[in-house]
Design a protein around this motif. Structure first.
Motif, PDB file in Angstrom:
ATOM      1  N   SER A 316       0.838  -1.206   0.000  1.00  0.00           N
ATOM      2  CA  SER A 316       0.000   0.000   0.000  1.00  0.00           C
ATOM      3  C   SER A 316       0.866   1.246   0.000  1.00  0.00           C
ATOM      4  O   SER A 316       1.965   1.258   0.569  1.00  0.00           O
ATOM      5  N   VAL A 317       0.360   2.290  -0.661  1.00  0.00           N
ATOM      6  CA  VAL A 317       1.036   3.593  -0.675  1.00  0.00           C
ATOM      7  C   VAL A 317      -0.037   4.689  -0.706  1.00  0.00           C
ATOM      8  O   VAL A 317      -1.067   4.537  -1.370  1.00  0.00           O
ATOM      9  N   CYS A 318       0.243   5.805  -0.005  1.00  0.00           N
ATOM     10  CA  CYS A 318      -0.737   6.898   0.009  1.00  0.00           C
ATOM     11  C   CYS A 318      -0.395   7.902  -1.094  1.00  0.00           C
ATOM     12  O   CYS A 318      -0.218   9.085  -0.851  1.00  0.00           O
ATOM     13  N   THR A 319      -0.299   7.358  -2.303  1.00  0.00           N
ATOM     14  CA  THR A 319      -0.029   8.230  -3.439  1.00  0.00           C
ATOM     15  C   THR A 319      -0.855   7.758  -4.626  1.00  0.00           C
ATOM     16  O   THR A 319      -1.483   6.695  -4.571  1.00  0.00           O
ATOM     17  N   LEU A 320      -0.842   8.539  -5.689  1.00  0.00           N
ATOM     18  CA  LEU A 320      -1.723   8.267  -6.818  1.00  0.00           C
ATOM     19  C   LEU A 320      -0.955   8.146  -8.129  1.00  0.00           C
ATOM     20  O   LEU A 320      -1.561   8.068  -9.186  1.00  0.00           O
ATOM     21  N   THR A 321       0.385   8.166  -8.064  1.00  0.00           N
ATOM     22  CA  THR A 321       1.132   8.100  -9.321  1.00  0.00           C
ATOM     23  C   THR A 321       1.165   6.661  -9.837  1.00  0.00           C
ATOM     24  O   THR A 321       1.242   5.712  -9.047  1.00  0.00           O
ATOM     25  N   GLN A 322       1.161   6.521 -11.160  1.00  0.00           N
ATOM     26  CA  GLN A 322       1.264   5.174 -11.746  1.00  0.00           C
ATOM     27  C   GLN A 322       2.590   4.532 -11.398  1.00  0.00           C
ATOM     28  O   GLN A 322       2.665   3.335 -11.131  1.00  0.00           O
ATOM     29  N   ALA A 323       3.660   5.357 -11.421  1.00  0.00           N
ATOM     30  CA  ALA A 323       5.000   4.806 -11.194  1.00  0.00           C
ATOM     31  C   ALA A 323       5.072   4.045  -9.874  1.00  0.00           C
ATOM     32  O   ALA A 323       5.699   2.985  -9.791  1.00  0.00           O
ATOM     33  N   GLU A 324       4.410   4.580  -8.839  1.00  0.00           N
ATOM     34  CA  GLU A 324       4.530   3.973  -7.506  1.00  0.00           C
ATOM     35  C   GLU A 324       3.413   2.973  -7.199  1.00  0.00           C
ATOM     36  O   GLU A 324       3.416   2.371  -6.126  1.00  0.00           O
ATOM     37  N   THR A 325       2.472   2.834  -8.102  1.00  0.00           N
ATOM     38  CA  THR A 325       1.336   1.951  -7.815  1.00  0.00           C
ATOM     39  C   THR A 325       1.278   0.811  -8.845  1.00  0.00           C
ATOM     40  O   THR A 325       1.952  -0.192  -8.674  1.00  0.00           O
ATOM     41  N   VAL A 326       0.570   1.038  -9.960  1.00  0.00           N
ATOM     42  CA  VAL A 326       0.423  -0.064 -10.929  1.00  0.00           C
ATOM     43  C   VAL A 326       1.756  -0.525 -11.499  1.00  0.00           C
ATOM     44  O   VAL A 326       1.945  -1.718 -11.732  1.00  0.00           O
ATOM     45  N   ASP A 327       2.687   0.393 -11.730  1.00  0.00           N
ATOM     46  CA  ASP A 327       3.965  -0.016 -12.333  1.00  0.00           C
ATOM     47  C   ASP A 327       4.770  -0.891 -11.378  1.00  0.00           C
ATOM     48  O   ASP A 327       5.340  -1.912 -11.776  1.00  0.00           O
ATOM     49  N   VAL A 328       4.827  -0.480 -10.101  1.00  0.00           N
ATOM     50  CA  VAL A 328       5.545  -1.292  -9.108  1.00  0.00           C
ATOM     51  C   VAL A 328       4.878  -2.669  -8.993  1.00  0.00           C
ATOM     52  O   VAL A 328       5.544  -3.704  -9.010  1.00  0.00           O
ATOM     53  N   ALA A 329       3.553  -2.670  -8.915  1.00  0.00           N
ATOM     54  CA  ALA A 329       2.831  -3.935  -8.747  1.00  0.00           C
ATOM     55  C   ALA A 329       3.006  -4.831  -9.974  1.00  0.00           C
ATOM     56  O   ALA A 329       3.233  -6.047  -9.838  1.00  0.00           O
ATOM     57  N   ALA A 330       2.942  -4.240 -11.160  1.00  0.00           N
ATOM     58  CA  ALA A 330       3.065  -5.050 -12.379  1.00  0.00           C
ATOM     59  C   ALA A 330       4.476  -5.626 -12.486  1.00  0.00           C
ATOM     60  O   ALA A 330       4.656  -6.798 -12.858  1.00  0.00           O
ATOM     61  N   GLY A 331       5.481  -4.827 -12.151  1.00  0.00           N
ATOM     62  CA  GLY A 331       6.870  -5.310 -12.189  1.00  0.00           C
ATOM     63  C   GLY A 331       7.060  -6.466 -11.210  1.00  0.00           C
ATOM     64  O   GLY A 331       7.715  -7.466 -11.523  1.00  0.00           O
ATOM     65  N   PHE A 332       6.469  -6.335 -10.028  1.00  0.00           N
ATOM     66  CA  PHE A 332       6.583  -7.372  -8.990  1.00  0.00           C
ATOM     67  C   PHE A 332       5.921  -8.671  -9.474  1.00  0.00           C
ATOM     68  O   PHE A 332       6.479  -9.759  -9.347  1.00  0.00           O
ATOM     69  N   LEU A 333       4.750  -8.520 -10.061  1.00  0.00           N
ATOM     70  CA  LEU A 333       4.016  -9.699 -10.545  1.00  0.00           C
ATOM     71  C   LEU A 333       4.743 -10.350 -11.726  1.00  0.00           C
ATOM     72  O   LEU A 333       4.748 -11.579 -11.867  1.00  0.00           O
ATOM     73  N   ASP A 334       5.374  -9.536 -12.567  1.00  0.00           N
ATOM     74  CA  ASP A 334       6.162 -10.088 -13.682  1.00  0.00           C
ATOM     75  C   ASP A 334       7.288 -10.973 -13.150  1.00  0.00           C
ATOM     76  O   ASP A 334       7.572 -12.032 -13.706  1.00  0.00           O
ATOM     77  N   GLU A 335       7.926 -10.489 -12.077  1.00  0.00           N
ATOM     78  CA  GLU A 335       9.051 -11.260 -11.519  1.00  0.00           C
ATOM     79  C   GLU A 335       8.581 -12.499 -10.757  1.00  0.00           C
ATOM     80  O   GLU A 335       9.348 -13.432 -10.567  1.00  0.00           O
ATOM     81  N   HIS A 336       7.334 -12.448 -10.298  1.00  0.00           N
ATOM     82  CA  HIS A 336       6.812 -13.557  -9.477  1.00  0.00           C
ATOM     83  C   HIS A 336       5.440 -13.971  -9.994  1.00  0.00           C
ATOM     84  O   HIS A 336       4.416 -13.759  -9.339  1.00  0.00           O
ATOM     85  N   PRO A 337       5.402 -14.567 -11.193  1.00  0.00           N
ATOM     86  CA  PRO A 337       4.113 -14.869 -11.824  1.00  0.00           C
ATOM     87  C   PRO A 337       3.290 -15.902 -11.054  1.00  0.00           C
ATOM     88  O   PRO A 337       2.103 -16.053 -11.329  1.00  0.00           O
ATOM     89  N   ASP A 338       3.925 -16.592 -10.080  1.00  0.00           N
ATOM     90  CA  ASP A 338       3.170 -17.583  -9.309  1.00  0.00           C
ATOM     91  C   ASP A 338       2.311 -16.934  -8.219  1.00  0.00           C
ATOM     92  O   ASP A 338       1.510 -17.601  -7.579  1.00  0.00           O
ATOM     93  N   LEU A 339       2.463 -15.633  -8.012  1.00  0.00           N
ATOM     94  CA  LEU A 339       1.629 -14.957  -7.009  1.00  0.00           C
ATOM     95  C   LEU A 339       0.213 -14.808  -7.537  1.00  0.00           C
ATOM     96  O   LEU A 339       0.007 -14.523  -8.715  1.00  0.00           O
ATOM     97  N   GLU A 340      -0.751 -14.968  -6.630  1.00  0.00           N
ATOM     98  CA  GLU A 340      -2.154 -14.856  -7.046  1.00  0.00           C
ATOM     99  C   GLU A 340      -2.722 -13.515  -6.556  1.00  0.00           C
ATOM    100  O   GLU A 340      -2.850 -13.302  -5.346  1.00  0.00           O
ATOM    101  N   PRO A 341      -3.041 -12.589  -7.483  1.00  0.00           N
ATOM    102  CA  PRO A 341      -3.630 -11.322  -7.033  1.00  0.00           C
ATOM    103  C   PRO A 341      -4.949 -11.586  -6.320  1.00  0.00           C
ATOM    104  O   PRO A 341      -5.768 -12.371  -6.790  1.00  0.00           O
ATOM    105  N   LEU A 342      -5.123 -10.951  -5.166  1.00  0.00           N
ATOM    106  CA  LEU A 342      -6.331 -11.195  -4.373  1.00  0.00           C
ATOM    107  C   LEU A 342      -7.404 -10.169  -4.694  1.00  0.00           C
ATOM    108  O   LEU A 342      -7.100  -9.070  -5.154  1.00  0.00           O
TER     109      LEU A 342
END
Ligand SMILES: C[S@@+](CC[C@H](N)C(=O)[O-])C[C@H]1O[C@@H](n2cnc3c(N)ncnc32)[C@H](O)[C@@H]1O
Length: 392
Positions: A316-342
């Motif tokens: 979680s982050v108290c910001t609204l920028t793509q760089a710190e939200t969807v981009d971080v999350a997408a990069g993390f999921l790319d590196e760990h595709p076995d994670l299941e988004p809840l």
């Protein structure tokens, strides 16, 4: 009462001048000035409204001041003019009151100037040169949020962050914004579970997680801020449940798979909670989202091995920028595709990549982004068994 209002404005000008000249933090400088002022409570609230409001609206106020006051202005005169403009154009104070009360608190030699400028401001049209000036934000903040959220959402978010933050108190008396409370709900900690809050100071979420009965390890890199967690834990009588650990969350000192749930409530640019500190918008720098995104990625990578099979990691982050939200999350999921988004919370949250976004205009909370993933049950990587469950 009539004689007290000019005093309140004089105190406000003093605070605004200190903020300008010393680069002082508004929320740090004001309590001392108010304490020394001897003003009654009601006037202190008025000074606070004036100082925070003028600080937020500084750019918009300066746009009016600069149209009618030419040449160099002493800091105290500029502060008084900004204060006058704020009352005239944002607070709805009747012109005669705003002008005469502001003129009364400046030195005699500049009263003519302040009087003349404020009278013109009272009658001036407001054909704003840009949304950034009208809403009183740095250009880059408006540009980034407009690009990342779309114009309508961004402008509504910026407008809503021009108001004061409401106070919301938990049942245990801890003051915590509703958005943060919703993050804790999304972590979903249950009694007896082992939970890590990797970036925990001042301890708002860590104490709420312990309040749900979880064993909580509260990590924090800065010693002084770790002390804030300890003080809050003590005050709420949660010491048996919370261990405060001073550590860099990029290299956390915990065994692999030792937690059922890990919260990475990461340091961020704070562009979703700008109403919380009146001067925050003038302090955050344009490089912050990019710089912090790389730290956020490291924190997530540091946290993941600590989650037990079948456990949950929340970002979680108290910001609204793509760089710190969807981009971080997408990069993390790319590196760990076995994670299941809840599943993410429903309204007032909106879908945001594989997670959710709470806009500040939705319910008047802080803006917040939230992502949660389940770690697969069968993990090939780990060879060490998880420690006993009664040891946080
Ligand atoms: C958003 S705040 C956490 C708020 C907290 N979870 C709460 O609810 O009260 C982020 C915290 O992370 C800390 N921090 C920054 N870098 C860190 C790092 N590398 N490791 C651990 N904590 C860090 C900051 O000092 C700050 O206290």
């Amino acid at each position: 009462m009539a004689t007290q209002l000019p005093d309140a404005r004089r105190v406000a000008v003093e605070a605004l001048t200190r903020i300008e000249v010393d680069g002082a933090y508004a929320n740090l400088v004001l309590p001392g000035i108010l304490a020394r002022s001897g003003l009654p409570e009601r006037d202190r609230a008025f000074v606070t409204q004036l100082v925070y409001g003028t600080t937020r609206a500084r750019r918009a106020c300066d746009w009016f001041v600069e149209r009618f006051a030419h040449g160099e202005l002493e800091p105290e005169v500029r502060a008084a003019l900004r204060l006058g403009v704020f009352q005239l154009r944002f607070l709805g104070t009747p012109p005669h009151a705003a002008v005469s009360a502001t003129v009364a608190v400046v030195p005699r030699r500049v009263r003519g100037l302040v009087n003349a400028v404020l009278r013109k401001v009272a009658e001036a049209e407001d054909r704003w040169p840009s949304e950034a000036v009208r809403l009183s934000y740095p250009d880059w903040v408006v540009d980034v949020l407009t690009a990342d959220l779309g114009t309508d959402r961004a402008i509504a978010a910026l407008e809503s962050m021009n108001g004061a933050a409401p106070v919301s108190e938990r049942s245990d008396g801890y003051v915590q914004d509703r958005a943060s409370q919703m993050v804790v709900e999304a972590v979903g900690a249950r009694r007896g579970e082992r939970v890590l809050d990797l970036c925990a100071a001042p301890g708002g979420k860590a104490t709420a997680l312990a309040g749900a009965g979880a064993w909580v390890a509260a990590g924090e890199i800065r010693t002084g801020r770790a002390g804030l967690i300890a003080a809050n834990v003590d005050r709420l009588d949660l010491s048996p449940l919370v261990s405060v650990v001073v550590a860099d969350g990029c290299h956390p000192p915990f065994g692999a798979e030792s937690f059922d749930r890990v919260l990475v409530d990461a340091p961020c640019s704070g562009l979703g909670s700008l109403r919380r500190r009146a001067d925050a918008r003038w302090r955050v720098d344009p490089e912050a989202p990019g710089r912090l995104a790389s730290l956020q990625r490291k924190l997530l990578s540091g946290a993941l091995p600590l989650v037990a099979p079948g456990g949950v990691i929340v970002y979680s982050v108290c910001t609204l920028t793509q760089a710190e939200t969807v981009d971080v999350a997408a990069g993390f999921l790319d590196e760990h595709p076995d994670l299941e988004p809840l599943d993410i919370p429903g309204e007032p949250w909106v879908k945001w990549g594989s997670g959710a976004l709470l806009l500040p205009q939705a319910e008047g909370t802080d803006g917040m982004a939230l992502f949660a993933w389940r770690v697969p049950n069968a993990t090939k990587k780990s060879e060490s068994p998880a420690p006993a469950r009664d040891q946080p």
